[in-house]
Design a protein around this motif. Structure first.
Motif, PDB file in Angstrom:
ATOM      1  N   ASP A  73       1.137  -1.558  -0.331  1.00  0.00           N
ATOM      2  CA  ASP A  73       0.296  -0.063  -0.286  1.00  0.00           C
ATOM      3  C   ASP A  73       0.971   1.044  -0.223  1.00  0.00           C
ATOM      4  OD1 ASP A  73       0.635  -0.553   2.768  1.00  0.00           O
ATOM      5  OD2 ASP A  73      -1.014   0.359   3.420  1.00  0.00           O
ATOM      6  N   ARG A  74       2.073   1.652   0.861  1.00  0.00           N
ATOM      7  CA  ARG A  74       2.818   2.217   0.997  1.00  0.00           C
ATOM      8  C   ARG A  74       3.357   2.741  -0.659  1.00  0.00           C
ATOM      9  NH1 ARG A  74       5.128   5.285   4.925  1.00  0.00           N
ATOM     10  NH2 ARG A  74       6.251   7.546   3.665  1.00  0.00           N
ATOM     11  N   ARG A  75       3.616   1.547  -1.363  1.00  0.00           N
ATOM     12  CA  ARG A  75       4.520   1.039  -2.441  1.00  0.00           C
ATOM     13  C   ARG A  75       3.606   2.167  -3.337  1.00  0.00           C
ATOM     14  NH1 ARG A  75       8.898   3.401  -5.075  1.00  0.00           N
ATOM     15  NH2 ARG A  75       9.870   2.775  -6.533  1.00  0.00           N
ATOM     16  N   ARG A  76       2.312   1.824  -3.732  1.00  0.00           N
ATOM     17  CA  ARG A  76       1.352   2.449  -4.232  1.00  0.00           C
ATOM     18  C   ARG A  76       1.838   4.351  -4.182  1.00  0.00           C
ATOM     19  NH1 ARG A  76      -2.231  -1.654  -2.709  1.00  0.00           N
ATOM     20  NH2 ARG A  76      -2.666  -3.470  -4.523  1.00  0.00           N
ATOM     21  N   ARG A  77       1.114   3.983  -3.260  1.00  0.00           N
ATOM     22  CA  ARG A  77       0.752   5.781  -2.125  1.00  0.00           C
ATOM     23  C   ARG A  77       1.822   6.902  -3.274  1.00  0.00           C
ATOM     24  NH1 ARG A  77      -1.137   4.374   2.569  1.00  0.00           N
ATOM     25  NH2 ARG A  77       1.079   5.083   3.401  1.00  0.00           N
ATOM     26  N   ASP A  78       3.383   5.856  -2.893  1.00  0.00           N
ATOM     27  CA  ASP A  78       4.920   6.569  -3.404  1.00  0.00           C
ATOM     28  C   ASP A  78       4.720   6.449  -4.587  1.00  0.00           C
ATOM     29  OD1 ASP A  78       6.039   6.531  -0.938  1.00  0.00           O
ATOM     30  OD2 ASP A  78       6.965   4.842  -0.396  1.00  0.00           O
ATOM     31  N   LEU A  79       4.854   5.520  -5.056  1.00  0.00           N
ATOM     32  CA  LEU A  79       4.806   5.789  -7.059  1.00  0.00           C
ATOM     33  C   LEU A  79       3.397   7.048  -7.432  1.00  0.00           C
ATOM     34  CD1 LEU A  79       4.717   1.923  -7.823  1.00  0.00           C
ATOM     35  CD2 LEU A  79       6.634   3.817  -7.681  1.00  0.00           C
ATOM     36  N   ARG A  80       2.220   6.714  -6.789  1.00  0.00           N
ATOM     37  CA  ARG A  80       0.898   8.045  -7.174  1.00  0.00           C
ATOM     38  C   ARG A  80       2.133   8.905  -6.610  1.00  0.00           C
ATOM     39  NH1 ARG A  80      -2.400   5.604  -4.894  1.00  0.00           N
ATOM     40  NH2 ARG A  80      -2.637   6.735  -3.210  1.00  0.00           N
ATOM     41  N   ARG A  81       3.093   9.318  -5.726  1.00  0.00           N
ATOM     42  CA  ARG A  81       3.335  10.853  -5.382  1.00  0.00           C
ATOM     43  C   ARG A  81       4.222  11.456  -6.428  1.00  0.00           C
ATOM     44  NH1 ARG A  81       5.368  12.841  -0.314  1.00  0.00           N
ATOM     45  NH2 ARG A  81       7.813  12.702  -0.113  1.00  0.00           N
ATOM     46  N   GLU A  82       5.027  10.247  -6.908  1.00  0.00           N
ATOM     47  CA  GLU A  82       5.827  10.593  -8.094  1.00  0.00           C
ATOM     48  C   GLU A  82       5.849  10.232  -9.016  1.00  0.00           C
ATOM     49  OE1 GLU A  82       9.957   7.882 -10.084  1.00  0.00           O
ATOM     50  OE2 GLU A  82       9.163   7.069  -8.296  1.00  0.00           O
ATOM     51  N   SER A  83       4.472  10.316  -9.926  1.00  0.00           N
ATOM     52  CA  SER A  83       4.218  10.298 -10.682  1.00  0.00           C
ATOM     53  C   SER A  83       3.777  11.819 -11.298  1.00  0.00           C
ATOM     54  CB  SER A  83       2.797   9.442 -11.478  1.00  0.00           C
ATOM     55  OG  SER A  83       2.339   9.742 -12.698  1.00  0.00           O
ATOM     56  N   GLU A  84       2.862  12.441  -9.788  1.00  0.00           N
ATOM     57  CA  GLU A  84       2.073  13.887  -9.691  1.00  0.00           C
ATOM     58  C   GLU A  84       3.196  14.751  -9.179  1.00  0.00           C
ATOM     59  OE1 GLU A  84      -1.238  15.875  -7.734  1.00  0.00           O
ATOM     60  OE2 GLU A  84      -0.897  13.822  -6.641  1.00  0.00           O
ATOM     61  N   LEU A  85       4.561  14.488  -8.836  1.00  0.00           N
ATOM     62  CA  LEU A  85       5.179  15.756  -8.949  1.00  0.00           C
ATOM     63  C   LEU A  85       6.345  16.129  -9.985  1.00  0.00           C
ATOM     64  CD1 LEU A  85       7.121  14.696  -5.283  1.00  0.00           C
ATOM     65  CD2 LEU A  85       5.790  16.180  -5.510  1.00  0.00           C
ATOM     66  N   ARG A  86       6.273  14.692 -10.473  1.00  0.00           N
ATOM     67  CA  ARG A  86       6.605  14.848 -12.143  1.00  0.00           C
ATOM     68  C   ARG A  86       5.934  15.125 -13.063  1.00  0.00           C
ATOM     69  NH1 ARG A  86      11.718  11.848 -13.283  1.00  0.00           N
ATOM     70  NH2 ARG A  86      12.251   9.962 -10.884  1.00  0.00           N
ATOM     71  N   SER A  87       4.325  15.255 -12.559  1.00  0.00           N
ATOM     72  CA  SER A  87       3.482  15.774 -13.410  1.00  0.00           C
ATOM     73  C   SER A  87       3.210  17.278 -14.108  1.00  0.00           C
ATOM     74  CB  SER A  87       2.364  15.356 -13.571  1.00  0.00           C
ATOM     75  OG  SER A  87       1.849  15.919 -12.406  1.00  0.00           O
ATOM     76  N   LEU A  88       4.110  17.899 -12.975  1.00  0.00           N
ATOM     77  CA  LEU A  88       4.307  19.887 -11.885  1.00  0.00           C
ATOM     78  C   LEU A  88       5.546  19.982 -12.981  1.00  0.00           C
ATOM     79  CD1 LEU A  88       2.945  19.589  -8.722  1.00  0.00           C
ATOM     80  CD2 LEU A  88       1.929  20.028 -10.619  1.00  0.00           C
ATOM     81  N   GLY A  89       6.457  18.801 -13.269  1.00  0.00           N
ATOM     82  CA  GLY A  89       7.763  19.876 -13.509  1.00  0.00           C
ATOM     83  C   GLY A  89       8.908  19.269 -12.806  1.00  0.00           C
ATOM     84  N   LEU A  90       9.112  18.492 -11.650  1.00  0.00           N
ATOM     85  CA  LEU A  90       9.785  18.163 -10.666  1.00  0.00           C
ATOM     86  C   LEU A  90      10.382  17.144 -11.448  1.00  0.00           C
ATOM     87  CD1 LEU A  90       8.242  19.512  -7.438  1.00  0.00           C
ATOM     88  CD2 LEU A  90       9.905  20.305  -8.284  1.00  0.00           C
ATOM     89  N   GLU A  91      12.083  17.113 -11.262  1.00  0.00           N
ATOM     90  CA  GLU A  91      12.734  15.571 -10.702  1.00  0.00           C
ATOM     91  C   GLU A  91      12.550  15.075 -10.117  1.00  0.00           C
ATOM     92  OE1 GLU A  91      14.227  12.993 -12.547  1.00  0.00           O
ATOM     93  OE2 GLU A  91      13.727  14.670 -14.221  1.00  0.00           O
ATOM     94  N   TYR A  92      12.760  13.585  -9.714  1.00  0.00           N
ATOM     95  CA  TYR A  92      12.468  13.346  -8.743  1.00  0.00           C
ATOM     96  C   TYR A  92      13.605  11.631  -9.048  1.00  0.00           C
ATOM     97  CZ  TYR A  92       9.607  10.515  -5.545  1.00  0.00           C
ATOM     98  OH  TYR A  92       8.972  10.235  -4.309  1.00  0.00           O
ATOM     99  N   VAL A  93      14.532  11.632  -7.378  1.00  0.00           N
ATOM    100  CA  VAL A  93      15.494  10.350  -7.092  1.00  0.00           C
ATOM    101  C   VAL A  93      15.004   9.881  -6.228  1.00  0.00           C
ATOM    102  CG1 VAL A  93      17.348  12.355  -6.229  1.00  0.00           C
ATOM    103  CG2 VAL A  93      17.714   9.951  -7.168  1.00  0.00           C
ATOM    104  N   THR A  94      15.728   8.396  -5.776  1.00  0.00           N
ATOM    105  CA  THR A  94      15.162   7.786  -4.340  1.00  0.00           C
ATOM    106  C   THR A  94      16.062   7.086  -4.328  1.00  0.00           C
ATOM    107  OG1 THR A  94      12.731   7.789  -5.658  1.00  0.00           O
ATOM    108  CG2 THR A  94      13.612   6.412  -4.101  1.00  0.00           C
ATOM    109  N   MET A  95      16.198   7.500  -3.062  1.00  0.00           N
ATOM    110  CA  MET A  95      17.488   6.251  -2.122  1.00  0.00           C
ATOM    111  C   MET A  95      17.078   5.023  -1.461  1.00  0.00           C
ATOM    112  SD  MET A  95      20.799   7.796   0.064  1.00  0.00           S
ATOM    113  CE  MET A  95      21.583   7.430   1.007  1.00  0.00           C
ATOM    114  N   VAL A  96      17.734   4.170  -1.248  1.00  0.00           N
ATOM    115  CA  VAL A  96      17.166   2.845  -0.562  1.00  0.00           C
ATOM    116  C   VAL A  96      17.992   2.661   0.173  1.00  0.00           C
ATOM    117  CG1 VAL A  96      15.480   2.188  -1.708  1.00  0.00           C
ATOM    118  CG2 VAL A  96      17.608   1.192  -1.907  1.00  0.00           C
ATOM    119  N   ALA A  97      17.699   1.318   1.379  1.00  0.00           N
ATOM    120  CA  ALA A  97      19.016   1.810   2.541  1.00  0.00           C
ATOM    121  C   ALA A  97      20.262   1.059   1.847  1.00  0.00           C
ATOM    122  CB  ALA A  97      18.679   0.428   3.138  1.00  0.00           C
ATOM    123  N   GLY A  98      20.606   0.613   1.184  1.00  0.00           N
ATOM    124  CA  GLY A  98      21.266  -0.544   0.504  1.00  0.00           C
ATOM    125  C   GLY A  98      22.275   1.169  -0.117  1.00  0.00           C
ATOM    126  N   ASP A  99      21.763   1.834  -0.370  1.00  0.00           N
ATOM    127  CA  ASP A  99      22.343   3.137  -0.774  1.00  0.00           C
ATOM    128  C   ASP A  99      23.150   3.909   0.002  1.00  0.00           C
ATOM    129  OD1 ASP A  99      21.307   2.820  -3.798  1.00  0.00           O
ATOM    130  OD2 ASP A  99      19.763   3.759  -2.621  1.00  0.00           O
TER     131      ASP A  99
END
Length: 298
Positions: free
Chosen positions: A223-249
């Motif tokens: 459920d959290r992953r779905r929200r994250d992807l939806r939010r990323e899509s909306e931010l990108r639609s507003l012209g914002l670039e997006y980069v994600t980091m996870v624990a292994g990084d």
């Protein structure tokens, strides 16, 4: 099961849990106003729940004890300090004496082996509301000549308020130190021009329009992953670039820094007046935040 002289715990107790380790270490302190738990363990006991006492690779970080009145026999998992301690800098919480937050943060900044780990501990204390960066800076200024103070000053310069987790702090430091970009905003709300809240992002370069997000374990839930992807899509639609980091990084800093730089190069530098997004907080948001602050201080 014996933990120290005359002290035992049931066999089923998890002795690697942070709170248990702190309790067992604190149990050997002498009954004195100048003896206390300090460092990360004191901050955890005071409420900085993100602090788990683990170094990279799951190695247990020692619990720091400070006492000037009686020697304590060295034992595994505990580090002893004989630095002078003003009883006014000790508080008793749930029966355990711990040094106050500003002193505990300064202890970490002075003694931690790793710069970034020290900053993560310090910023976690700030996020928990245990102290402010100004209070830590002021406390450090009163310790000229103490061991590690030059190192602490350098680490204080790396600290910033606003990070909500150690992972966010780790990403910000890679952003600044490894990618060489300017200090981003932390946990800032982004709105549409019609005053709708889109997201509160972990990191933001408001000039380039670059969002940085740290995804911890809780982001793996479906459920959290779905929200994250939806939010990323909306931010990108507003012209914002997006980069994600996870624990292994966190331990592949150069690769993560390159991803941040690649994303930074993809940004579209749109003049503020032409952007479909804004950081200007609408009145409804200001009222809501004021109500939240009032509830927290009530």
């Amino acid at each position: 099961m014996r933990t120290s002289r005359g002290l035992y715990v049931p066999r089923g107790v998890d002795r690697t849990a942070p709170v248990q380790r702190i309790l067992e270490a604190g149990a050997v302190l002498p009954d004195s106003p100048s003896a206390a738990v300090t460092g990360w363990a004191a901050l955890r006991w005071l409420g900085a729940e993100w602090l788990d006492g683990l170094a990279p690779g799951g190695v247990l970080v020692e619990v720091d004890l400070v006492t000037t009145v009686r020697d304590i026999r060295p034992r595994p998992g505990v580090r002893l300090s004989a630095e002078r301690l003003d009883p006014a800098e000790v508080v008793v919480v749930d029966g355990l004496p711990v040094t106050v937050a500003a002193r505990s943060v300064c202890f970490v900044l002075r003694h931690a082996v790793d710069d970034r780990a020290a900053v993560e501990v310090g910023e976690t204390a700030l996020h928990a509301g245990l102290c402010s960066l100004a209070e830590v800076t002021a406390y450090a200024s009163m310790l000229p000549g103490w061991t590690g103070i030059p190192r602490a000053r350098e680490r204080l310069a790396l600290m910033a308020e606003g990070s909500a987790s150690p992972g966010e702090t780790a990403m910000r430091l890679i952003w600044e130190l490894d990618a060489g970009l300017g200090r981003p905003l932390r946990n800032v709300p982004v709105f549409t021009r019609d005053a709708r809240h889109v997201a509160t992002v972990d990191l933001l370069d408001p000039v380039a329009g670059l969002v940085g997000e740290y995804d911890g374990r809780d982001h793996l839930r479906l459920d959290r992953r779905r929200r994250d992807l939806r939010r990323e899509s909306e931010l990108r639609s507003l012209g914002l670039e997006y980069v994600t980091m996870v624990a292994g990084d966190r331990h592949r800093r150069q690769a993560m820094a390159q991803r941040i730089l690649d994303a930074h190069r993809r940004t579209r530098r749109v003049p503020p007046g032409d952007r479909p997004w804004t950081l200007e907080q609408p009145e409804w948001w200001k009222r809501r935040e004021a109500q939240r602050r009032a509830r927290r201080t009530a």
